[in-house]
Design a protein around this motif. Structure first.
Motif, PDB file in Angstrom:
ATOM      1  N   CYS A 171       5.266   5.754   0.858  1.00 46.70           N
ATOM      2  CA  CYS A 171       5.002   6.833  -0.089  1.00 46.70           C
ATOM      3  C   CYS A 171       5.097   6.296  -1.508  1.00 46.70           C
ATOM      4  N   PRO A 172       3.948   6.008  -2.149  1.00 44.73           N
ATOM      5  CA  PRO A 172       4.006   5.571  -3.547  1.00 44.73           C
ATOM      6  C   PRO A 172       4.495   6.701  -4.440  1.00 44.73           C
ATOM      7  N   ARG A 173       4.940   6.360  -5.637  1.00 45.21           N
ATOM      8  CA  ARG A 173       5.485   7.369  -6.544  1.00 45.21           C
ATOM      9  C   ARG A 173       4.426   8.387  -6.934  1.00 45.21           C
ATOM     10  N   HIS A 174       3.189   7.938  -7.156  1.00 42.81           N
ATOM     11  CA  HIS A 174       2.098   8.842  -7.523  1.00 42.81           C
ATOM     12  C   HIS A 174       1.005   8.724  -6.475  1.00 42.81           C
ATOM     13  N   ARG A 175       0.597   9.859  -5.947  1.00 42.65           N
ATOM     14  CA  ARG A 175      -0.400   9.876  -4.874  1.00 42.65           C
ATOM     15  C   ARG A 175      -1.692  10.563  -5.310  1.00 42.65           C
ATOM     16  N   LEU A 176      -1.940  10.599  -6.627  1.00 45.13           N
ATOM     17  CA  LEU A 176      -3.141  11.240  -7.120  1.00 45.13           C
ATOM     18  C   LEU A 176      -4.380  10.485  -6.659  1.00 45.13           C
ATOM     19  N   PRO A 177      -5.532  11.150  -6.543  1.00 44.92           N
ATOM     20  CA  PRO A 177      -6.755  10.477  -6.106  1.00 44.92           C
ATOM     21  C   PRO A 177      -7.101   9.294  -6.994  1.00 44.92           C
ATOM     22  N   HIS A 178      -7.843   8.344  -6.410  1.00 44.58           N
ATOM     23  CA  HIS A 178      -8.241   7.129  -7.127  1.00 44.58           C
ATOM     24  C   HIS A 178      -9.509   7.386  -7.932  1.00 44.58           C
ATOM     25  N   PHE A 179      -9.502   6.944  -9.189  1.00 46.46           N
ATOM     26  CA  PHE A 179     -10.667   7.090 -10.054  1.00 46.46           C
ATOM     27  C   PHE A 179     -11.506   5.816 -10.002  1.00 46.46           C
ATOM     28  N   ASN A 180     -12.759   5.953  -9.595  1.00 48.95           N
ATOM     29  CA  ASN A 180     -13.691   4.828  -9.548  1.00 48.95           C
ATOM     30  C   ASN A 180     -14.404   4.738 -10.890  1.00 48.95           C
ATOM     31  N   SER A 181     -14.079   3.720 -11.672  1.00 47.66           N
ATOM     32  CA  SER A 181     -14.630   3.599 -13.024  1.00 47.66           C
ATOM     33  C   SER A 181     -16.126   3.309 -13.015  1.00 47.66           C
ATOM     34  N   ARG A 182     -16.650   2.794 -11.908  1.00 50.19           N
ATOM     35  CA  ARG A 182     -18.088   2.490 -11.850  1.00 50.19           C
ATOM     36  C   ARG A 182     -18.912   3.754 -11.661  1.00 50.19           C
ATOM     37  N   THR A 183     -18.415   4.674 -10.852  1.00 48.80           N
ATOM     38  CA  THR A 183     -19.171   5.895 -10.568  1.00 48.80           C
ATOM     39  C   THR A 183     -18.682   7.101 -11.365  1.00 48.80           C
ATOM     40  N   GLY A 184     -17.453   7.029 -11.894  1.00 47.80           N
ATOM     41  CA  GLY A 184     -16.881   8.176 -12.585  1.00 47.80           C
ATOM     42  C   GLY A 184     -16.431   9.275 -11.642  1.00 47.80           C
ATOM     43  N   LEU A 185     -16.274   8.938 -10.348  1.00 44.09           N
ATOM     44  CA  LEU A 185     -15.891   9.928  -9.344  1.00 44.09           C
ATOM     45  C   LEU A 185     -14.499   9.635  -8.806  1.00 44.09           C
ATOM     46  N   LEU A 186     -13.882  10.665  -8.245  1.00 46.51           N
ATOM     47  CA  LEU A 186     -12.588  10.509  -7.590  1.00 46.51           C
ATOM     48  C   LEU A 186     -12.789  10.216  -6.114  1.00 46.51           C
ATOM     49  N   GLU A 187     -11.966   9.320  -5.587  1.00 44.35           N
ATOM     50  CA  GLU A 187     -11.995   8.951  -4.181  1.00 44.35           C
ATOM     51  C   GLU A 187     -10.587   9.088  -3.616  1.00 44.35           C
ATOM     52  N   PRO A 188     -10.453   9.174  -2.279  1.00 45.10           N
ATOM     53  CA  PRO A 188      -9.101   9.241  -1.711  1.00 45.10           C
ATOM     54  C   PRO A 188      -8.288   7.995  -2.084  1.00 45.10           C
ATOM     55  N   SER A 189      -7.097   8.182  -2.583  1.00 50.08           N
ATOM     56  CA  SER A 189      -6.231   7.032  -2.891  1.00 50.08           C
ATOM     57  C   SER A 189      -5.608   6.527  -1.597  1.00 50.08           C
ATOM     58  N   MET A 190      -5.395   5.234  -1.530  1.00 46.71           N
ATOM     59  CA  MET A 190      -4.892   4.597  -0.314  1.00 46.71           C
ATOM     60  C   MET A 190      -3.487   4.045  -0.553  1.00 46.71           C
ATOM     61  N   THR A 191      -2.666   4.105   0.473  1.00 48.66           N
ATOM     62  CA  THR A 191      -1.348   3.496   0.424  1.00 48.66           C
ATOM     63  C   THR A 191      -1.362   2.216   1.237  1.00 48.66           C
ATOM     64  N   GLU A 192      -0.724   1.185   0.709  1.00 48.61           N
ATOM     65  CA  GLU A 192      -0.724  -0.134   1.353  1.00 48.61           C
ATOM     66  C   GLU A 192       0.386  -0.202   2.402  1.00 48.61           C
ATOM     67  N   TRP A 193       0.036  -0.778   3.549  1.00 50.23           N
ATOM     68  CA  TRP A 193       1.020  -1.072   4.581  1.00 50.23           C
ATOM     69  C   TRP A 193       1.410  -2.541   4.458  1.00 50.23           C
ATOM     70  N   GLN A 194       2.607  -2.804   3.942  1.00 47.12           N
ATOM     71  CA  GLN A 194       3.058  -4.191   3.801  1.00 47.12           C
ATOM     72  C   GLN A 194       3.195  -4.861   5.161  1.00 47.12           C
ATOM     73  N   HIS A 195       3.580  -4.060   6.156  1.00 47.42           N
ATOM     74  CA  HIS A 195       3.676  -4.546   7.531  1.00 47.42           C
ATOM     75  C   HIS A 195       2.911  -3.560   8.406  1.00 47.42           C
ATOM     76  N   PRO A 196       2.221  -4.039   9.430  1.00 50.46           N
ATOM     77  CA  PRO A 196       1.463  -3.133  10.295  1.00 50.46           C
ATOM     78  C   PRO A 196       2.367  -2.042  10.858  1.00 50.46           C
ATOM     79  N   PRO A 197       1.899  -0.798  10.905  1.00 45.26           N
ATOM     80  CA  PRO A 197       2.730   0.283  11.463  1.00 45.26           C
ATOM     81  C   PRO A 197       2.980   0.083  12.951  1.00 45.26           C
ATOM     82  N   GLY A 198       4.001   0.739  13.444  1.00 51.69           N
ATOM     83  CA  GLY A 198       4.327   0.652  14.858  1.00 51.69           C
ATOM     84  C   GLY A 198       3.237   1.226  15.742  1.00 51.69           C
TER      85      GLY A 198
END
Length: 543
Positions: free
Chosen positions: A431-458
């Motif tokens: 759970c990152p501190r901020h989970r707001l949607p990701h802004f794509n600077s090339r298109t000017g649109l919002l996309e789903p923001s992704m959280t990184e898995w440092q280790h593969p989930p169970g």
């Protein structure tokens, strides 16, 4: 966007491009030192669209600024300064004067608290609108600012503007105190030291007024609401200033709710709940929950502010959902007041719903002024103070208005968002501190923001995520490496889920979609409450 003056400071690349456009006759331009001032004869979007056919790098950069970064116009237009324009000043002054005239006229009768509340709402809008504009730069100078990460230029905006709304709201409620009690104070009570004494009707008083006891319980409820709101505003401002951790600030509203719950216990104290008809053979007509009911009300006070705070992250969404909820609750009050049977003495449901109306009307007034500045493209941020303040207003009207279950029907999107977010909130997933949607600077649109898995989930989590991602209506987006292990998954918020369902979109379209869903689900909830309740319960408490 209409034509207007635009100022660029220290941006020679953009300024040079604008000087080139000036040669084409679209705008007039002047250059002094590091400042370029332009006057557009055509709307800026028209200029940007015309320049799209040109292949110059500077023109492409300008097009990106003018077309994809619409919020830049709003901040750059000289007419949108911190000072009110002449038309704004005249409009707000006229509204305030009209509302003051209405207030003065209410004293000709019995105080007319409902009309007075409407007038105070107009005054609240005017004051909040003006103060936001006047205090914006002061907040920035004081360090109360943040960057809008969902914009190309990431402008710096004043933050914690919800505190301005909250303070104006509290002052309005304090000033409003004499109006709902005007008849009791002036027209009906015995006055002086005898306000607690019931004076029996005497023959000599047959044609006079009937004197009765002052409604201390109503005043206590009103003052406890004020005290709870003041407490939550103070705690909300502390959160904005010191950035309190989630695990610490989760219970902030519970402390603020203590005055309200104490008054509920002393003056009302009802902890019975009506049993559905289908369960009456097993449980009886009523169940006394005792202390569990107070725990439930404390949970409502905790949930309402935090649920609005969780469903946030784009321009206007916090204020929009709050206004929609307030309008739905106001509609519920009006339906309940309309359904209450006519009788010489007020129906028991009348006073609680009028109490709710008195709190909701000024709230809509201050929120509308904030929405005007926070809607896309935002010029201010609301801060956590507004979320706490708005949620506590709803908790108070639901608890002291005795319709907390109906309140939850208007919070269905927030409940779903909380349940959907639970795996991240309870650390089952990163759970990152901020989970707001990701802004794509090339298109000017919002996309789903992704959280990184440092280790593969169970294995269980992996299977669940892949199943949710492959449903006909996917509930999550995932990214896998060559070995099939999940490396990223979308953050679990309703905003990101909306983008998973409908694809990338502009920020204002996302806010309108969520707000529209909030309104549709809320209306459906009120329909269930007012039309289908008798299928489950033996009688409606309004009748």
């Amino acid at each position: 966007m209409s034509a207007g003056e635009v100022k660029f400071c220290g941006k020679n690349d953009v300024g040079s491009a604008m000087m080139e456009i000036a040669k084409a006759g679209f705008i007039s331009a002047a250059h002094t030192g590091q400042t370029f001032v332009f006057h557009a004869w055509l709307p800026l979007q028209v200029i940007g669209s015309t320049l799209a056919v040109l292949e110059s790098t500077t023109f492409l950069f300008l097009l990106l600024s003018l077309v994809h970064d619409e919020e830049f116009h709003k901040f750059s237009l000289i007419g949108m300064s911190n000072d009110l324009s002449r038309s704004e000043t005249l409009s707000l002054s006229a509204l305030s004067i009209a509302c003051l005239a209405v207030l003065a006229n209410t004293f000709q009768g019995n105080g007319e608290p409902l009309i007075a509340s409407l007038a105070f709402s107009g005054i609240a809008f005017s004051f909040t609108y003006s103060l936001i504009r006047w205090l914006a730069q002061i907040f920035i100078n004081a360090g109360l600012k943040g960057r809008d990460m969902s914009k190309l230029r990431k402008p710096e905006l004043p933050e914690t503007m919800g505190a301005v709304c909250a303070v104006v709201y509290l002052l309005i409620l304090i000033t409003f105190i004499p109006f709902p009690f005007y008849q009791d104070i002036v027209a009906a009570t015995s006055g002086g030291g005898n306000r607690d004494v019931i004076i029996e009707r005497q023959p000599s008083l047959a044609d006079g007024r009937v004197l009765h006891r002052f409604p201390h319980s109503k005043l206590a409820s009103y003052l406890s609401a004020l005290l709870s709101l003041q407490s939550v505003v103070i705690l909300g401002i502390a959160d904005d200033l010191f950035d309190i951790r989630w695990r610490h600030k989760l219970f902030i509203p519970a402390f603020a709710a203590i005055p309200m719950l104490v008054v509920y216990f002393v003056d009302y104290g009802v902890t019975n709940v009506v049993v559905p008809v289908q369960l009456e053979p097993y449980l009886g007509n009523l169940i006394d929950l005792g202390w569990i009911y107070y725990a439930y009300m404390a949970c409502v006070a905790i949930f309402c502010p935090n649920s609005i705070n969780i469903l946030a992250g784009i321009n206007g969404i916090e204020v929009s959902q709050s206004i929609v909820i307030a309008v739905l609750l106001l509609l519920n009050d009006l339906l309940s007041l309309y359904a209450a049977p006519a009788s010489p003495s007020p129906h028991p449901a009348t006073d609680p719903h009028l109490f709710s109306v008195y709190l909701l009307l000024p709230f809509i007034g201050v929120s509308a002024a904030l929405w005007w500045h926070n809607w896309y493209p935002a010029r201010v941020f609301v801060g956590d103070t507004y979320c706490y303040f708005a949620g506590m207003v709803f908790a108070i009207v639901g608890i002291l208005g005795h319709f907390s279950k109906t309140l939850l029907l208007t919070f269905i999107p927030q409940i779903l968002n909380f349940l959907y977010s639970s795996p991240q909130l309870f650390r089952v997933m990163p759970c990152p501190r901020h989970r707001l949607p990701h802004f794509n600077s090339r298109t000017g649109l919002l996309e789903p923001s992704m959280t990184e898995w440092q280790h593969p989930p169970g294995r269980i989590v992996t299977g669940a995520l892949k199943l949710l991602a492959r449903l006909p209506v996917p509930l999550v987006a995932i990214r896998e490496n060559d070995e099939g292990a999940i490396t990223q998954s979308s953050n679990l918020t309703l905003l990101n889920l909306w983008l998973v369902w409908f694809g990338p979109m502009k920020e204002d379209r996302l806010a309108m979609g969520i707000t529209g869903a909030q309104m549709a689900v809320g209306i459906m909830g009120l329909f269930v409450r007012h039309k289908l309740a008798l299928l489950v319960f033996r009688q409606d408490n309004r009748r």
